[in-house]
Design a protein around this motif. Structure first.
Motif, short mmCIF file in Angstrom:
data_model
loop_
_atom_site.label_atom_id
_atom_site.label_comp_id
_atom_site.label_asym_id
_atom_site.label_seq_id
_atom_site.Cartn_x
_atom_site.Cartn_y
_atom_site.Cartn_z
N ASP A 110 -0.90 -0.31 -56.71
CA ASP A 110 -1.79 0.66 -57.35
C ASP A 110 -2.85 -0.05 -58.19
N ALA A 151 10.83 -0.86 -55.61
CA ALA A 151 9.80 0.12 -55.25
C ALA A 151 8.85 0.37 -56.42
N THR A 199 6.61 -2.82 -56.79
CA THR A 199 5.63 -2.94 -55.71
C THR A 199 4.56 -1.86 -55.82
N SER A 200 4.98 -0.64 -56.14
CA SER A 200 4.02 0.45 -56.28
C SER A 200 3.02 0.18 -57.39
N PHE A 212 5.73 -4.14 -49.46
CA PHE A 212 5.26 -2.77 -49.22
C PHE A 212 5.71 -2.27 -47.84
N ARG A 272 6.76 7.38 -53.57
CA ARG A 272 6.50 6.30 -54.54
C ARG A 272 5.38 5.39 -54.10
N LEU A 273 5.35 5.04 -52.82
CA LEU A 273 4.45 3.99 -52.35
C LEU A 273 3.09 4.52 -51.92
N VAL A 274 3.05 5.68 -51.29
CA VAL A 274 1.77 6.23 -50.85
C VAL A 274 1.52 7.60 -51.46
N TYR A 275 2.14 7.85 -52.61
CA TYR A 275 1.84 9.00 -53.45
C TYR A 275 2.19 10.33 -52.78
N LEU A 332 8.42 0.73 -47.22
CA LEU A 332 7.95 1.95 -46.58
C LEU A 332 8.81 2.32 -45.38
#
Length: 315
Positions: free
Chosen positions: A247, A239, A242-243, A210, A108-111, A214
């Motif tokens: 982004d 999440a 924040t994502s 974030f 979710r956060l760093v793809y 993470l």
């Protein structure tokens, strides 16, 4: 509530079946597994780790050996707790252990595309090459020295203003967080203060959320049928929020960098940030299509996000 003898007997039989199913021995045609402590049905060894898992793992290793098998929910996990076992995993058979398990928060956060979380393969190798040669080289880290010194000077000035004459109380935690956020933003996104429009407190909260998310291990990663607990605790909503915010921030920064490059306003080497470097890599790959590797915007955002956190280790 009264329970019939038949229901109680059925419950005991079901629990026993699950217990022995998790402890069944391998057949002759299967490879032998490492020794494993007794676990619980469905949850495995998760409840046994306790609030100090490193001490519990040490006690288990003393009893079952330096290589043991734990079942963290549905995830079988081999624990290597000696220097010799660690060498086998990290050096002798490193390719067999080079990949990464999928993590919901990382996806979710760093793809799910950054080198730290992506599965081993050609994409991982190319991302690693770019990070080692262009983003985390000694030359690149040294180029941020001036930014670090400036941010330290700003922090010292804030301490002096908050405590004139050294007689007042100072919130050092808040000042250090502001300092680290300044280093992150300048190393990753440049020196122009692009976050000023968002306000310092909003940016601080975004980075804090974030980093916290993470490092969060969700229940659904280990026990899928309990994934609803993550939603109940608000992790999924936090999440997603924040994502989306991160982004949007990265999209704006990348678009700003591309516009400056179209206008002919390129930074010289001493002031190039991570986004500039990644766009340079893409430009070079475009010129040498036969030997270069292009990174799309998603890959750039993933790499820049996690490499920004690594800059702090050198502060």
């Amino acid at each position: 509530m009264d329970v019939s003898p038949f229901a109680a007997l059925l419950l005991v039989a079901l629990v026993s079946l699950l217990f022995f199913a998790t402890r069944r021995k391998p057949s002759d045609g299967r490879r032998r597994l490492p020794p494993s402590p007794p676990g619980l049905p469905l949850l495995g060894h998760l409840p046994l780790l306790g609030p100090l898992p490193h001490r519990k793992l040490q006690a288990m290793a003393a009893k079952h050996g330096p290589v043991m098998l734990l079942r963290l929910g549905r995830v079988p996990t081999v624990v290597a707790s000696s220097a010799a076992a660690a060498q086998e995993v990290m050096k002798t058979h490193d390719l067999a252990f080079a990949s990464r398990p999928r993590a919901r928060m990382a996806d979710r956060l760093v793809y799910g595309r950054d080198m730290a979380f992506a599965p081993y393969g050609e994409g991982w190798r190319q991302a690693r090459r770019v990070c080692v040669l262009h983003l985390l080289s000694q030359r690149r880290v040294r180029s941020f020295r001036h930014a670090r010194e400036q941010e330290v000077a700003v922090m010292v000035g804030r301490v002096r203003r908050a405590s004139p004459g050294g007689r007042g109380a100072v919130n050092v935690t808040a000042l250090i967080i502001s300092y680290t956020n300044g280093i992150i933003s300048r190393a990753a996104f440049g020196d122009e203060g692009r976050f000023g429009v968002d306000g310092g407190e909003k940016l601080t909260k975004l980075f804090a959320d974030f980093e916290e998310l993470l490092g969060t291990v969700t229940i659904g990663d280990f026990v899928p049928w309990l994934a609803w607990v993550d939603a109940l605790m608000g992790l999924d909503a936090k999440a997603a929020r924040t994502s989306a915010q991160m982004d949007a921030l990265l999209e704006r920064v990348i678009a700003d960098h591309r516009q400056r490059r179209r206008d002919g306003r390129r930074e010289h080497d001493g002031h190039r940030d991570f986004v500039d470097v990644m766009l340079d890599v893409n430009d070079e790959a475009d010129k040498n299509a036969a030997g270069g590797v292009m990174f799309d915007d998603v890959a750039i955002k993933a790499i820049v996000l996690v490499r920004s956190a690594q800059v702090l280790m050198n502060c």
